[in-house]
Motif scaffolding. Structure first.
Motif, PDB file in Angstrom:
ATOM      1  N   SER A  84       0.829  -1.209   0.000  1.00  0.00           N
ATOM      2  CA  SER A  84       0.000   0.000   0.000  1.00  0.00           C
ATOM      3  C   SER A  84       0.862   1.257   0.000  1.00  0.00           C
ATOM      4  O   SER A  84       0.897   2.000  -0.983  1.00  0.00           O
ATOM      5  N   TYR A  85       1.574   1.499   1.096  1.00  0.00           N
ATOM      6  CA  TYR A  85       2.363   2.734   1.198  1.00  0.00           C
ATOM      7  C   TYR A  85       3.661   2.536   1.965  1.00  0.00           C
ATOM      8  O   TYR A  85       4.240   3.489   2.454  1.00  0.00           O
ATOM      9  N   TYR A  86       4.126   1.310   2.058  1.00  0.00           N
ATOM     10  CA  TYR A  86       5.317   1.026   2.858  1.00  0.00           C
ATOM     11  C   TYR A  86       6.572   1.239   2.017  1.00  0.00           C
ATOM     12  O   TYR A  86       7.008   0.357   1.265  1.00  0.00           O
ATOM     13  N   GLU A  87       7.159   2.421   2.142  1.00  0.00           N
ATOM     14  CA  GLU A  87       8.345   2.771   1.371  1.00  0.00           C
ATOM     15  C   GLU A  87       9.513   1.844   1.679  1.00  0.00           C
ATOM     16  O   GLU A  87      10.320   1.522   0.791  1.00  0.00           O
ATOM     17  N   ALA A  88       9.623   1.401   2.917  1.00  0.00           N
ATOM     18  CA  ALA A  88      10.736   0.539   3.304  1.00  0.00           C
ATOM     19  C   ALA A  88      10.701  -0.809   2.600  1.00  0.00           C
ATOM     20  O   ALA A  88      11.719  -1.504   2.540  1.00  0.00           O
ATOM     21  N   LEU A  89       9.529  -1.170   2.054  1.00  0.00           N
ATOM     22  CA  LEU A  89       9.397  -2.462   1.394  1.00  0.00           C
ATOM     23  C   LEU A  89       9.498  -2.364  -0.114  1.00  0.00           C
ATOM     24  O   LEU A  89       9.239  -3.330  -0.828  1.00  0.00           O
ATOM     25  N   GLY A  90       9.839  -1.185  -0.607  1.00  0.00           N
ATOM     26  CA  GLY A  90      10.105  -1.065  -2.033  1.00  0.00           C
ATOM     27  C   GLY A  90       8.952  -0.481  -2.832  1.00  0.00           C
ATOM     28  O   GLY A  90       7.945  -0.033  -2.276  1.00  0.00           O
ATOM     29  N   PRO A  91       9.083  -0.481  -4.155  1.00  0.00           N
ATOM     30  CA  PRO A  91       8.064   0.124  -5.019  1.00  0.00           C
ATOM     31  C   PRO A  91       6.767  -0.661  -5.003  1.00  0.00           C
ATOM     32  O   PRO A  91       6.715  -1.807  -4.542  1.00  0.00           O
ATOM     33  N   ARG A  92       5.714  -0.037  -5.533  1.00  0.00           N
ATOM     34  CA  ARG A  92       4.392  -0.652  -5.515  1.00  0.00           C
ATOM     35  C   ARG A  92       3.579  -0.181  -6.702  1.00  0.00           C
ATOM     36  O   ARG A  92       3.908   0.821  -7.330  1.00  0.00           O
ATOM     37  N   HIS A  93       2.520  -0.921  -6.992  1.00  0.00           N
ATOM     38  CA  HIS A  93       1.591  -0.526  -8.048  1.00  0.00           C
ATOM     39  C   HIS A  93       0.914   0.775  -7.634  1.00  0.00           C
ATOM     40  O   HIS A  93       0.491   0.912  -6.487  1.00  0.00           O
ATOM     41  N   PRO A  94       0.788   1.752  -8.532  1.00  0.00           N
ATOM     42  CA  PRO A  94       0.198   3.050  -8.148  1.00  0.00           C
ATOM     43  C   PRO A  94      -1.233   2.916  -7.614  1.00  0.00           C
ATOM     44  O   PRO A  94      -2.061   2.211  -8.200  1.00  0.00           O
ATOM     45  N   ARG A  95      -1.495   3.603  -6.531  1.00  0.00           N
ATOM     46  CA  ARG A  95      -2.814   3.516  -5.898  1.00  0.00           C
ATOM     47  C   ARG A  95      -3.956   3.854  -6.852  1.00  0.00           C
ATOM     48  O   ARG A  95      -4.969   3.138  -6.873  1.00  0.00           O
ATOM     49  N   PRO A  96      -3.873   4.923  -7.649  1.00  0.00           N
ATOM     50  CA  PRO A  96      -5.015   5.255  -8.510  1.00  0.00           C
ATOM     51  C   PRO A  96      -5.300   4.215  -9.587  1.00  0.00           C
ATOM     52  O   PRO A  96      -6.343   4.282 -10.242  1.00  0.00           O
ATOM     53  N   GLN A  97      -4.385   3.255  -9.783  1.00  0.00           N
ATOM     54  CA  GLN A  97      -4.551   2.258 -10.839  1.00  0.00           C
ATOM     55  C   GLN A  97      -4.916   0.875 -10.301  1.00  0.00           C
ATOM     56  O   GLN A  97      -4.859  -0.123 -11.034  1.00  0.00           O
ATOM     57  N   ARG A  98      -5.328   0.790  -9.062  1.00  0.00           N
ATOM     58  CA  ARG A  98      -5.693  -0.512  -8.504  1.00  0.00           C
ATOM     59  C   ARG A  98      -6.898  -1.116  -9.216  1.00  0.00           C
ATOM     60  O   ARG A  98      -7.038  -2.339  -9.290  1.00  0.00           O
TER      61      ARG A  98
END
Length: 418
Positions: A84-98
């Motif tokens: 979701s938003y855990y920067e320490a765990l690396g990149p993520r799929h963009p929230r608006p594109q879920r």
């Protein structure tokens, strides 16, 4: 042959609680089709399927990968998809594109949940469990999942409200009755103020934003014995509340003008064209109708008004010559004699910014990102709503949203100075 030690009573209780909470999430999603579970109606909301996967990701990432020897992830790609938003765990799929994640399918997400659930249960039943490390993570994960259970309902309600047919999440068991009763007048409960202890008292679970417990100075004040209801709020609308700039904070008036607010977001005027499109409407078109989890229903005058932004709550309070309570006034009055509707109806906006308490320290490890980094530009809500899981909140619980948020089950209680 090695004999494992029997599971402790504490571990057994936590295991059963884990199963219960996880089953509840699936039950909440059960009335929804696969199509329902994939849609995302706005960037601030998430698809049902994503909620089911993200809460599973939390247990897999925070618990199993670090504390279950030999655990193999269900699908390594999910680490990126469902962060979701855990920067320490690396990149993520963009929230608006879920909402673009048509794959994995709902069935695959369910398989993911089963895979992780089996591993968590096995860990909790393991002999020699590092209880001091594992128990706090599982408990945090369960409260995290309960937060997403509420979000699942608020998000799907917003999505269904975007459908012109206004379909019900779950049809009501019977027709709504429009009652002609006059709601009781607000009674004011006086509070002496003074120096009071506020924040989590230290027994059981709490989020880090409820701590540390500290002293707050309150001036004498009075707080309303009940929530503002729909009948009250309808009078505000009838008196031109949405057309009177003097009642609104500057940013709130800008939102009214820019977004065309005229009433709470899920209220429908009698001539709304959607009422003729087969919406699951009860009781005819006379007067206001309100869209909710059970579809379109006649407005109930004595029901707490819901889906208000902070700006609308503050404007109403200004209209009646009152104000919103601070979060500490609300907390101090939680058990006041004669007070009602403090939890289980709507979240109640307060006049308090979402700031850290004196001496605040985030939770250790990955969970450090859970609350603290959001402590800017938001307002505190207290209480709990009809969508909040039973037993999830406490008098010290601090919910928070931006002031323009309208899709939550949020309303208001009045306060005034003495």
């Amino acid at each position: 042959m090695t004999l494992s030690r029997p599971i402790t009573q504490a571990a057994s209780t936590l295991r059963d609680r884990f199963r219960e909470v996880r089953a509840t999430s699936l039950a909440l999603a059960a009335p929804l089709s696969a199509e329902d579970q994939c849609i995302q109606s706005m960037p601030d909301a998430s698809p049902t399927k994503w909620h089911l996967a993200h809460t599973t990701w939390f247990f897999e990432t925070v618990l199993l990968q670090s504390h279950s020897s030999g655990y193999k992830p269900f699908d390594a790609r999910f680490h990126y998809l469902f962060n979701s938003y855990y920067e320490a765990l690396g990149p993520r799929h963009p929230r608006p594109q879920r909402g673009l994640l048509t794959r994995p399918s709902v069935d695959e997400v369910h398989a993911y949940r089963r895979h992780v659930d089996e591993a968590v249960v096995a860990l909790l039943e393991e002999g020699g469990l590092d209880w001091a490390t594992v128990e706090p993570i599982v408990t945090l994960g369960l409260h995290h999942e309960q937060q997403h259970q509420e979000l699942l309902l608020t998000d799907i309600l917003h999505a269904l409200s975007c459908n012109p047919l206004l379909p019900a999440y779950k049809p009501a068991s019977g027709p709504a009755l429009r009652l002609a009763a006059v709601p009781p007048a607000v009674r004011w409960i006086e509070q002496a103020g003074g120096v009071l202890e506020v924040g989590f008292p230290g027994q059981g679970f709490s989020f880090d934003n409820e701590t540390p417990r500290h002293k707050a100075l309150l001036q004498p004040y009075a707080i309303a014995d009940r929530l503002v209801n729909c009948g009250d709020y309808a009078q505000f609308i009838a008196d031109g509340g949405y057309q009177r700039a003097e009642l609104w904070l500057s940013d709130g008036w800008a939102a009214v003008q820019a977004q065309g607010w005229r009433h709470p977001v899920y209220w429908l005027e009698p001539d709304d064209p959607r009422l003729g499109l087969g919406a699951q409407q009860q009781g005819g078109n006379a007067g206001w109708q309100v869209f909710g989890l059970h579809g379109v229903r006649p407005m109930e005058a004595d029901a707490p008004v819901s889906q208000l932004s902070f700006y609308e709550a503050a404007a109403y309070a200004e209209w009646v010559g009152a104000r919103l309570p601070t979060e500490f006034e609300w907390e101090a009055a939680f058990d006041a004699p004669g007070i009602s509707q403090m939890t289980g109806h709507v979240w109640q906006w307060t006049r308090s910014s979402y700031d850290p308490y004196p001496g605040f320290r985030p939770m250790p490890g990955i969970a450090a990102e859970y609350n603290g980094k959001f402590m800017v530009g938001q307002l505190v809500l207290r209480g709990g709503s009809v969508a909040t899981p039973v037993g999830h909140t406490r008098p010290s619980y601090r919910n928070f949203f931006p002031p323009a948020a309208r899709w939550q089950f949020s309303g208001l209680r009045l306060a005034k100075d003495l």
